[in-house]
Design a protein around this motif. Sequence first.
Motif, mmCIF file in Angstrom:
data_model
loop_
_atom_site.group_PDB
_atom_site.id
_atom_site.type_symbol
_atom_site.label_atom_id
_atom_site.label_comp_id
_atom_site.label_asym_id
_atom_site.label_seq_id
_atom_site.Cartn_x
_atom_site.Cartn_y
_atom_site.Cartn_z
ATOM 1 N N ILE A 52 43.817 -16.369 16.725
ATOM 2 C CA ILE A 52 43.445 -15.217 17.565
ATOM 3 C C ILE A 52 44.691 -14.592 18.184
ATOM 4 C CG2 ILE A 52 42.241 -14.557 19.690
ATOM 5 C CD1 ILE A 52 40.145 -16.709 18.969
ATOM 6 N N GLU A 53 45.606 -15.446 18.638
ATOM 7 C CA GLU A 53 46.849 -14.943 19.239
ATOM 8 C C GLU A 53 47.657 -14.135 18.227
ATOM 9 O OE1 GLU A 53 50.539 -16.718 21.952
ATOM 10 O OE2 GLU A 53 49.469 -18.030 20.547
ATOM 11 N N LEU A 54 47.729 -14.634 16.997
ATOM 12 C CA LEU A 54 48.469 -13.915 15.951
ATOM 13 C C LEU A 54 47.795 -12.572 15.620
ATOM 14 C CD1 LEU A 54 49.320 -16.910 13.595
ATOM 15 C CD2 LEU A 54 50.987 -15.427 14.715
ATOM 16 N N CYS A 55 46.472 -12.538 15.681
ATOM 17 C CA CYS A 55 45.762 -11.290 15.392
ATOM 18 C C CYS A 55 45.949 -10.265 16.504
ATOM 19 C CB CYS A 55 44.269 -11.575 15.212
ATOM 20 S SG CYS A 55 43.865 -12.515 13.718
ATOM 21 N N ARG A 56 45.891 -10.716 17.741
ATOM 22 C CA ARG A 56 45.894 -9.790 18.874
ATOM 23 C C ARG A 56 47.298 -9.429 19.357
ATOM 24 N NH1 ARG A 56 41.179 -8.497 20.865
ATOM 25 N NH2 ARG A 56 39.312 -9.780 20.581
ATOM 26 N N SER A 57 48.279 -10.237 19.044
ATOM 27 C CA SER A 57 49.642 -9.992 19.549
ATOM 28 C C SER A 57 50.581 -9.633 18.399
ATOM 29 C CB SER A 57 50.157 -11.235 20.286
ATOM 30 O OG SER A 57 51.487 -11.032 20.709
ATOM 31 N N PRO A 58 50.910 -8.361 18.231
ATOM 32 C CA PRO A 58 51.809 -7.962 17.125
ATOM 33 C C PRO A 58 53.165 -8.661 17.154
ATOM 34 C CG PRO A 58 50.735 -6.034 18.079
ATOM 35 C CD PRO A 58 50.414 -7.184 18.983
ATOM 36 N N SER A 59 53.688 -8.941 18.349
ATOM 37 C CA SER A 59 55.014 -9.568 18.432
ATOM 38 C C SER A 59 54.993 -10.989 17.878
ATOM 39 C CB SER A 59 55.508 -9.573 19.878
ATOM 40 O OG SER A 59 54.678 -10.373 20.688
ATOM 41 N N GLU A 60 53.850 -11.679 17.969
ATOM 42 C CA GLU A 60 53.756 -13.048 17.466
ATOM 43 C C GLU A 60 53.853 -13.097 15.945
ATOM 44 O OE1 GLU A 60 53.489 -16.120 19.023
ATOM 45 O OE2 GLU A 60 54.094 -14.970 20.794
ATOM 46 N N ARG A 61 53.449 -12.021 15.309
ATOM 47 C CA ARG A 61 53.500 -11.973 13.840
ATOM 48 C C ARG A 61 54.540 -10.970 13.357
ATOM 49 N NH1 ARG A 61 48.757 -8.917 15.155
ATOM 50 N NH2 ARG A 61 48.926 -6.760 14.375
ATOM 51 N N ASN A 62 55.410 -10.508 14.249
ATOM 52 C CA ASN A 62 56.437 -9.520 13.928
ATOM 53 C C ASN A 62 55.826 -8.254 13.326
ATOM 54 O OD1 ASN A 62 59.218 -8.794 13.941
ATOM 55 N ND2 ASN A 62 59.296 -9.124 11.725
ATOM 56 N N SER A 63 54.631 -7.905 13.839
ATOM 57 C CA SER A 63 53.898 -6.711 13.392
ATOM 58 C C SER A 63 53.646 -6.696 11.889
ATOM 59 C CB SER A 63 54.655 -5.436 13.798
ATOM 60 O OG SER A 63 54.812 -5.373 15.199
ATOM 61 N N SER A 64 53.502 -7.886 11.306
ATOM 62 C CA SER A 64 53.295 -7.993 9.859
ATOM 63 C C SER A 64 51.815 -7.838 9.520
ATOM 64 C CB SER A 64 53.798 -9.349 9.353
ATOM 65 O OG SER A 64 53.393 -9.580 8.032
ATOM 66 N N ASP A 65 51.485 -6.876 8.666
ATOM 67 C CA ASP A 65 50.107 -6.681 8.225
ATOM 68 C C ASP A 65 49.636 -7.819 7.324
ATOM 69 O OD1 ASP A 65 49.958 -4.335 9.637
ATOM 70 O OD2 ASP A 65 50.402 -3.042 7.914
ATOM 71 N N ALA A 66 50.552 -8.362 6.521
ATOM 72 C CA ALA A 66 50.181 -9.465 5.628
ATOM 73 C C ALA A 66 49.745 -10.690 6.431
ATOM 74 C CB ALA A 66 51.349 -9.814 4.717
ATOM 75 N N VAL A 67 50.479 -10.993 7.492
ATOM 76 C CA VAL A 67 50.111 -12.122 8.350
ATOM 77 C C VAL A 67 48.768 -11.847 9.025
ATOM 78 C CG1 VAL A 67 50.775 -13.488 10.371
ATOM 79 C CG2 VAL A 67 52.526 -12.757 8.739
ATOM 80 N N LEU A 68 48.553 -10.616 9.458
ATOM 81 C CA LEU A 68 47.300 -10.260 10.126
ATOM 82 C C LEU A 68 46.099 -10.478 9.209
ATOM 83 C CD1 LEU A 68 45.612 -9.013 12.379
ATOM 84 C CD2 LEU A 68 46.298 -6.747 11.562
ATOM 85 N N VAL A 69 46.175 -10.007 7.976
ATOM 86 C CA VAL A 69 45.068 -10.164 7.036
ATOM 87 C C VAL A 69 44.777 -11.632 6.777
ATOM 88 C CG1 VAL A 69 44.329 -9.747 4.660
ATOM 89 C CG2 VAL A 69 45.441 -7.928 5.943
ATOM 90 N N ALA A 70 45.833 -12.418 6.559
ATOM 91 C CA ALA A 70 45.643 -13.853 6.286
ATOM 92 C C ALA A 70 45.018 -14.565 7.479
ATOM 93 C CB ALA A 70 46.986 -14.481 5.920
ATOM 94 N N CYS A 71 45.452 -14.213 8.691
ATOM 95 C CA CYS A 71 44.913 -14.855 9.894
ATOM 96 C C CYS A 71 43.450 -14.474 10.120
ATOM 97 C CB CYS A 71 45.755 -14.474 11.111
ATOM 98 S SG CYS A 71 47.392 -15.229 11.127
ATOM 99 N N LEU A 72 43.097 -13.226 9.866
ATOM 100 C CA LEU A 72 41.701 -12.806 9.998
ATOM 101 C C LEU A 72 40.812 -13.556 9.009
ATOM 102 C CD1 LEU A 72 42.090 -8.930 10.450
ATOM 103 C CD2 LEU A 72 41.131 -10.524 12.124
ATOM 104 N N ALA A 73 41.299 -13.716 7.786
ATOM 105 C CA ALA A 73 40.514 -14.438 6.780
ATOM 106 C C ALA A 73 40.336 -15.905 7.171
ATOM 107 C CB ALA A 73 41.203 -14.333 5.424
#
Length: 579
Positions: free
Chosen positions: A517-538
């Motif tokens: 959840i933190e990686l999804c909601r905080s862009p700085s935690e994932r360096n604003s990476s869309d690839a990381v966001l998609v994987a974390c949501l899945a």
Amino acid sequence: MRRPPGNGEVASKSPGGWGPWGRQEPRKLGCAGPNCCGQALLHIGINMMALPGGRHLDSITLPGQRLHLMQVDSVRRWMEDLKLMTECECMCVLQAKPISLEEDVQGDLILAGGPSPADPLQLLLKRGWVISTELRRIGQKLAQDRWARMHSMSVRLTCHARSMVSEYSAISKSTSQEMGQIEKLLMEKCSELSALTERCLQVENEHVLKSMKACVSETLSTLGQHFGQLLELALTREVQALVRKIDASDNIYTMESTTGNLFSLTQEGAPLCRIIAKEGGVVALFKVCRQDSFRCLYPQALRTLASICCVEEGVHQLEKVDGVLCLADILTDDSHPEATRAEAAAVVAQVTSPHLPFTQHLSSFLESMEEIVTALIKLCQEASSGEVFLLASAALANITFFDTTACEMLLQLNAIRVLLEACSDKQRVDTPYTRDQIVTILANMSVLEQCASDIIQENGVQLIMGMLSEKPRSGNPAEVAACERVQQKAAVTLARLSRDPDVAREAVRLSCMSRLIELCRSPSERNSSDAVLVACLAALRRLAGVCPEGLQDSDFQQLVQPRLVDSFLLCSNMEESFV
């Protein structure tokens, strides 16, 4: 730390027909680039700053010497002081900015300076870089309609081309008829370009200039093509000489020097690697790797082969000479030093790279794959350094993409235990690049149902949880990108493994959901990476299907309940609050 092979970049193209000979990275040989001259100036500055007043060590006088100087005539004393004063003045010039507003004036001095190298290869590389840079700059000035500047640069280009032709002819002592014809065409086009740009200076009518501009552009393009042909012929000739020397020589020192020169050429980019492959470089190097008398040269020969195999011609030549079988023999022979087996692993990593489409047709690899995978797992287990482990794990990671049966082999060889144990050993796994290879192997193995029980048994879920928090130690773009890949692949692995309820419950117990959840909601935690966001949501949606009580209502409504694309758009547009 060496990066694993397989992440090559496409050579950039330059205007003027220079095309494939565009530089990909700073020159490694001689003083072929401006960086070398810049470093030389910097060293001069450092030497002068080493002592107060900009004095050199031999310029400082001891008390006894100073007394002697006071007794000499005033002119000599003035001459002694003048030397120190001029050194200080030189330092001021070195530190000053260029007076001219022309952005390439400083480059003119760098390109024009320095003696000609005695080695034909260094001469070709240096002059090749100089002329290609001039062609690119002339193209830029043509686009800006800077006719006066274009003419002076065209004259200088002609001088550089004439120098290359005459200097190479003097060093090589003879040239072929084909080279002679292209040299003549090149010099004719250089003269034509100079004449055209001079005529443009005298024309004031814009419509006439526009029509002449097309003519200049065509001449510049043809000139670049002739230059590229000439340079390719000359470099091919020099590569042929190196390959013949490797084939004919039995002297270990000659072989070491020649293979070293060949390796240096491979660092100049893909075009030279293609030439080396076409002229028999791969065949000659595998010949070295099959002779016991040259065992000490195996690492250097294998390192050169790994570089050549970044191009399709190199991989095809490797397959023709049964190179995979030779690599398997080296990897499985424990009498070879670790360094030799690590370099063989680097070649395997290169020829199985998923980034290179032509490596997928390497049919001979399947015949030796089991032996190679077994040897690589053993090399990972016994690696004495991070670099050796990185090369071996990179080869394994690429193999898991190359063929799906490799994952089953790794499962039978207890690869999960070997890799997870290595993660706690800082001597072997010390960078995000290495963790990237490990989590790639785990992600590809996690498609197998049997993998989940091994992960739980080896406490692997906790390790994956740690990878979700991967952070770069510096702002280095390559390291930041590696950390993003680690986070993305860790989330993918978690999502795949969470098909097993035991893995999902263990992940929830370790607070994986809150981290996702933190990686999804905080862009700085994932360096604003869309690839990381998609994987974390899945991964979050997979875990929520097993343990929905672990989510708050707002998280469920925003991150789980909507379509994946809607949750993605919500999180990717979210701005962080620093209050």
